[in-house]
Design an enzyme around this catalytic site. Structure first.
Site, short mmCIF file in Angstrom:
data_model
loop_
_atom_site.label_atom_id
_atom_site.label_comp_id
_atom_site.label_asym_id
_atom_site.label_seq_id
_atom_site.Cartn_x
_atom_site.Cartn_y
_atom_site.Cartn_z
CE LYS A 111 5.29 7.41 -4.78
NZ LYS A 111 6.44 6.68 -5.32
CD GLU A 166 -4.55 5.29 -7.05
OE1 GLU A 166 -4.71 4.15 -6.58
OE2 GLU A 166 -3.45 5.74 -7.37
CG HIS A 208 1.96 -0.12 4.05
ND1 HIS A 208 1.20 -0.38 2.94
CD2 HIS A 208 1.17 0.60 4.88
CE1 HIS A 208 0.01 0.17 3.08
NE2 HIS A 208 -0.04 0.77 4.26
NE ARG A 259 13.67 -0.23 -2.78
CZ ARG A 259 12.41 0.19 -2.70
NH1 ARG A 259 12.09 1.41 -3.07
NH2 ARG A 259 11.47 -0.63 -2.28
C1 MV4 Z 1 -4.09 0.91 -3.23
C2 MV4 Z 1 -4.82 -0.11 -2.61
C3 MV4 Z 1 -6.12 -0.34 -3.02
N1 MV4 Z 1 -6.66 0.45 -3.98
N2 MV4 Z 1 -4.68 1.65 -4.18
C4 MV4 Z 1 -0.31 0.82 -0.32
C5 MV4 Z 1 1.02 1.49 -0.45
C6 MV4 Z 1 1.06 2.13 -1.78
N3 MV4 Z 1 2.24 1.73 -2.48
C7 MV4 Z 1 -0.18 1.72 -2.48
N4 MV4 Z 1 -0.96 0.94 -1.57
C8 MV4 Z 1 -2.22 0.53 -1.89
N5 MV4 Z 1 -2.83 1.20 -2.89
C9 MV4 Z 1 -5.93 1.42 -4.53
N6 MV4 Z 1 -6.50 2.20 -5.46
C10 MV4 Z 1 -4.18 -0.86 -1.61
C11 MV4 Z 1 -2.89 -0.53 -1.24
C12 MV4 Z 1 -2.31 -1.33 -0.20
C13 MV4 Z 1 -1.22 -2.15 -0.44
C14 MV4 Z 1 -0.60 -2.23 -1.67
C15 MV4 Z 1 0.49 -3.03 -1.89
C16 MV4 Z 1 0.97 -3.83 -0.84
C17 MV4 Z 1 0.38 -3.77 0.38
C18 MV4 Z 1 -0.71 -2.95 0.61
C19 MV4 Z 1 -1.31 -2.91 1.86
C20 MV4 Z 1 -2.38 -2.09 2.09
C21 MV4 Z 1 -2.88 -1.29 1.06
#
Ligand code: MV4
Length: 517
Positions: free
Chosen positions: A116, A200, A235, A292
């Protein structure tokens, strides 16, 4: 074209890929575990190779056996599907080193997007907006405090090797940083064998919007537009749609161009997806790239008319994309519901058993991407997603009504499923208004599960129950042995299906009560 494609997967996605192969006139090879000897994906292929015992670690994750199977059957390409080996750099490399074509991105692109922090660095260099934060791992709590104070609380600690939410911690105040950093590190170490954690700024109440891209080996990269994937729980996405109510044509063009830049910067070829957070003010931030084919690809296929899996195969064979960016225009609305063998009324606990009855929806605008049939055994070795129900309609509200209708036509008996949960979401006012973010489902779940069935149906359930009880009494009076079971339509069927009068009664009552008028 490719000569023969081995599909290194199972279930609905294996069937989906084999369908694309069939339409292209390319023979396909299935691989299967002990548990899948008679699975639909085995019969959907032209030939099949047994690769091991039921646990994934002894079958679908055995890369070397899968490559051997390809060589033995004369396949010249391997499609990994999603999950299993799809995003393992070593597997993509091993396929290539064996002289075969990997139907996916080059291993270098998988590696570039796998970390990441590396992906963030790449994105920044390509002018792709990322959430404010660091691109290197934190040394200690002191550095974490400095950085957090620079960006302002709340902040989010994330595992560099992460994805899927593991090793993530929201921190609201300076005093909580040290403990949160320890916890995130421990979790990251356990999940990924790497305790690197970075910071972040935490974005509150965003949507999860992703852009599908398609790239050929001749430098052509196009965006196929966005998918709205905010309806998720822990998720795990539950419902996806295309387009997104939150994306205007101008924003679509901007996010699309951004995703294309990110893909180019990684030397990307094949189908891929850039994940973004879209905040309440319409600002978007690149999160990560999925290298993917994704579960939710069908909603994009339905609104663009482009067969993504067919193009993965054509691009892997060296073909050029036959269309340009200005020829891609989303039309109408598509929604996908993931049909899983989970019990929403019981904390989404996985449900196991034999599919005793399966009745599939059809009619205008309905697509079923499934990997099950009557007689399929659902165990705990694999993902609980049984199938996807996807609909298309001219407008979003019509797509919601069509999905509701299609879900009503769906009957799955033998295991608990997410069907009734999806019916309730289609009826939900927030969902119908498009008023959703990534936390919406978890906030709304208690009230969704508490929805009472329509009063008229309770009456039907009571009558059905009384009829069954009466039939049971008559049977007993005639000296009949076992008590009857009950099929989805509420009529008495085979005596073997159920042995307990009360259970049958309750089951019919529940099924009928959940069937809206
Ligand atoms: C975040 C966020 C809020 N702020 N980053 C969750 C999994 C990973 N792929 C990134 N994720 C998140 N990153 C910042 N700076 C909230 C999430 C997140 C989320 C993102 C996409 C889909 C579902 C989610 C559920 C909880 C938190």
């Amino acid at each position: 074209m490719l000569k023969k494609v081995l599909v290194a997967n199972r279930g609905e996605i294996a069937v989906r890929i084999m369908r694309a192969c069939r339409e292209l006139g390319v023979p396909s090879v299935a691989v299967y575990s002990d548990a899948d000897a008679s699975a639909p994906h085995v019969r959907a292929a032209d030939e099949a190779v047994h690769i091991g015992a039921a646990p994934s670690a002894e079958s679908y994750l055995r890369g070397e056996r899968i490559i051997e199977a390809a060589q033995r059957t004369g396949a010249d390409a391997v499609h990994p599907g999603y999950g299993f080996l799809a995003e393992r750099e070593w597997f993509a490399r091993a396929v290539r080193d064996a002289g075969l074509t990997f139907v996916g991105p080059p291993p270098e692109a998988i590696a570039a997007m796998g970390s990441k922090t590396a992906a963030r660095t790449l994105a920044i260099a390509a002018g792709v907006p990322v959430v404010p934060g660091t691109t290197t791992a934190l040394r200690d709590a002191t550095e974490a405090r400095e950085v957090a104070e620079r960006f302002g609380f709340p902040v989010l600690l994330k595992a560099a090797a992460g994805g899927g939410g593991k090793g993530m911690r929201v921190v609201h105040a300076s005093g909580d940083l040290a403990a949160a950093l320890d916890a995130a590190r421990r979790e990251a170490k356990n999940a990924f064998g790497d305790d690197a954690v970075y910071v972040e700024k935490y974005i509150e109440g965003p949507r999860h919007v992703e852009i599908q891209i398609l790239a050929d080996a001749h430098g052509n990269v196009v965006s196929l537009g966005e998918r709205e994937c905010s309806v998720q729980r822990r998720h795990q996405k539950m419902i996806e749609e295309a387009p997104s109510v939150a994306v205007s044509p101008a924003l679509r063009a901007e996010m699309g161009a951004t995703a294309v830049r990110a893909a180019r910067s990684a030397g990307y070829v094949s189908a891929g997806t850039c994940e973004f957070l879209l905040d309440r003010d319409g600002r978007f931030y690149f999160l990560e790239m999925n290298t993917r084919l994704q579960v939710e690809h069908p909603v994009t296929e339905l609104v663009t008319g482009i067969d993504i899996v067919q193009w993965q195969l054509r691009v892997a064979a060296g073909e050029r994309l036959s269309f340009t960016q200005d020829q891609v225009a989303p039309h109408g609305w598509a929604i996908e519901c993931r049909i899983t063998s989970e019990d929403p009324t019981n904390g989404f606990l996985p449900s196991t058993g034999r599919i005793s009855h399966l009745q599939l929806p059809s009619g205008p605008g309905v697509r079923w991407d499934g990997g099950i049939e009557t007689g399929s055994t659902i165990g705990l070795n694999y993902d609980p997603m049984l199938a996807k129900l996807i609909v298309w309609a001219p407008t979003r509200i019509e797509a919601i009504e069509r999905m509701h209708r299609a879900l009503l036509e769906l009957t799955i008996e033998g295991v608990e499923t997410s069907r009734d949960f999806h019916l309730r979401v289609m009826e939900d006012d927030d969902f119908r208004n498009g008023d959703i973010d990534i936390q919406w489902l978890e906030r709304r779940l208690p009230s969704i599960l508490a929805v009472a069935p329509p009063a008229g149906n309770l009456r039907i359930a009571a009558i059905t129950g009384a009829l069954i009880a009466d039939q049971d009494r008559q049977r007993r009076a005639r000296g009949g042995g076992a008590l009857p079971g009950v099929a989805s339509h509420g009529l008495v069927t085979s005596p073997a299906a159920s042995t307990e009068n009360g259970a049958a009664w309750r089951r019919v009552a529940r099924i009928e009560a959940l069937r809206p008028a």
